[in-house]
Design an enzyme around this catalytic site. Structure first.
Site, short mmCIF file in Angstrom:
data_model
loop_
_atom_site.label_atom_id
_atom_site.label_comp_id
_atom_site.label_asym_id
_atom_site.label_seq_id
_atom_site.Cartn_x
_atom_site.Cartn_y
_atom_site.Cartn_z
N TYR A 43 -10.20 85.89 8.27
CA TYR A 43 -9.09 86.47 9.03
C TYR A 43 -8.80 87.92 8.63
O TYR A 43 -7.91 88.54 9.20
CB TYR A 43 -7.82 85.65 8.82
CG TYR A 43 -7.94 84.22 9.28
CD1 TYR A 43 -8.06 83.92 10.63
CD2 TYR A 43 -7.93 83.17 8.36
CE1 TYR A 43 -8.18 82.60 11.06
CE2 TYR A 43 -8.03 81.86 8.78
CZ TYR A 43 -8.15 81.59 10.12
OH TYR A 43 -8.26 80.27 10.53
N HIS A 80 -4.36 89.28 14.30
CA HIS A 80 -3.24 88.48 13.82
C HIS A 80 -2.82 88.87 12.41
O HIS A 80 -1.74 88.50 11.97
CB HIS A 80 -3.64 87.00 13.87
CG HIS A 80 -2.60 86.08 14.45
ND1 HIS A 80 -1.58 86.48 15.27
CD2 HIS A 80 -2.44 84.74 14.31
CE1 HIS A 80 -0.85 85.44 15.62
NE2 HIS A 80 -1.35 84.37 15.04
N ASN A 117 1.75 80.14 11.30
CA ASN A 117 2.71 79.25 11.96
C ASN A 117 3.78 78.69 11.04
O ASN A 117 4.74 78.09 11.53
CB ASN A 117 1.97 78.10 12.65
CG ASN A 117 1.11 78.60 13.80
OD1 ASN A 117 1.16 79.77 14.19
ND2 ASN A 117 0.30 77.72 14.35
N ASP A 156 2.13 91.08 14.52
CA ASP A 156 1.31 91.54 15.64
C ASP A 156 2.03 91.24 16.95
O ASP A 156 2.77 90.27 17.04
CB ASP A 156 -0.06 90.87 15.61
CG ASP A 156 0.02 89.35 15.69
OD1 ASP A 156 0.56 88.74 14.76
OD2 ASP A 156 -0.44 88.78 16.69
N ASN A 197 4.26 82.30 17.28
CA ASN A 197 4.55 81.11 16.46
C ASN A 197 5.09 81.45 15.08
O ASN A 197 5.90 80.70 14.53
CB ASN A 197 3.30 80.23 16.36
CG ASN A 197 2.98 79.57 17.67
OD1 ASN A 197 3.86 79.31 18.49
ND2 ASN A 197 1.71 79.30 17.90
#
Length: 186
Positions: free
Chosen positions: A15, A20, A66, A91, A112
């Site tokens: 990631y 994100h 989340n 983001d 989220n």
């Protein structure tokens, strides 16, 4: 004065440079520029930075996007920081890439991470810095888009956007939300 800056993202090398993880990237850029380091603690990578008489606590939650509210709530309690002294960097699909907006409050807008923060804080009234990532994806492919690396064109512009985001963070901590909005929101 104490502040808590939370850069949202997902942990793990897969990631690292995804859209994100814009919040993580802003904090990593600040750390590189001002020579402070993050350490793994409970629920987050944390750092402390003293800047112009301010004590600034920074977190990169390890709870994944989340569940970001869990780490934020924990560190707000640990550092005894009110919601007005928090800045969440997140983001934002609804802003073109490179656009930055700081706001004193607002809705989750389908994000989220912000939904979880609002649920655990019980309010939408906390400052946030929205980092525009654009929305150039086919219908139904939002998750793929946000979890994908920035394009090569975006990567070439990213250092400038990260620097401006860092300027916004330091302005928030030294000048306050209203002056920062006046100086940086377009």
């Amino acid at each position: 004065m104490k502040y808590l800056i939370a850069g949202l993202g997902n942990i793990g090398p897969e990631y690292a440079f995804t859209r994100h993880n814009a919040g993580f990237m802003v904090l990593d850029r600040l750390a590189a520029q001002h020579d402070f380091k993050f350490n793994f603690e409970k629920l987050a990578f944390t750092a402390e930075w003293k800047f112009r008489g301010r004590q600034i606590h920074l977190i990169k939650p390890t709870t994944y996007m989340n569940l970001s509210g869990k780490a934020l709530r924990y560190y707000m309690d640990q550092y005894k920081v009110s919601a007005e002294q928090v800045l969440v960097i997140v983001d934002e699909l609804q802003l073109p890439f490179g656009t930055l907006r700081i706001k004193p409050k607002g809705s989750a807008g389908g994000h989220n991470g912000l939904k979880n923060i609002e649920e655990l804080l019980g309010t939408t009234e906390y400052p946030r810095l929205r980092f525009g990532i654009g929305n150039n994806f086919p219908r139904g492919r939002q998750i793929d888009y946000v979890l994908k690396a920035f394009s090569s064109e975006e990567m070439s512009e990213l250092p400038f956007v990260l620097d401006k985001a860092g300027d916004i963070v330091t302005s928030f901590c030294t000048m306050g939300i209203q002056s920062t909005m006046n100086n940086y929101n377009q």
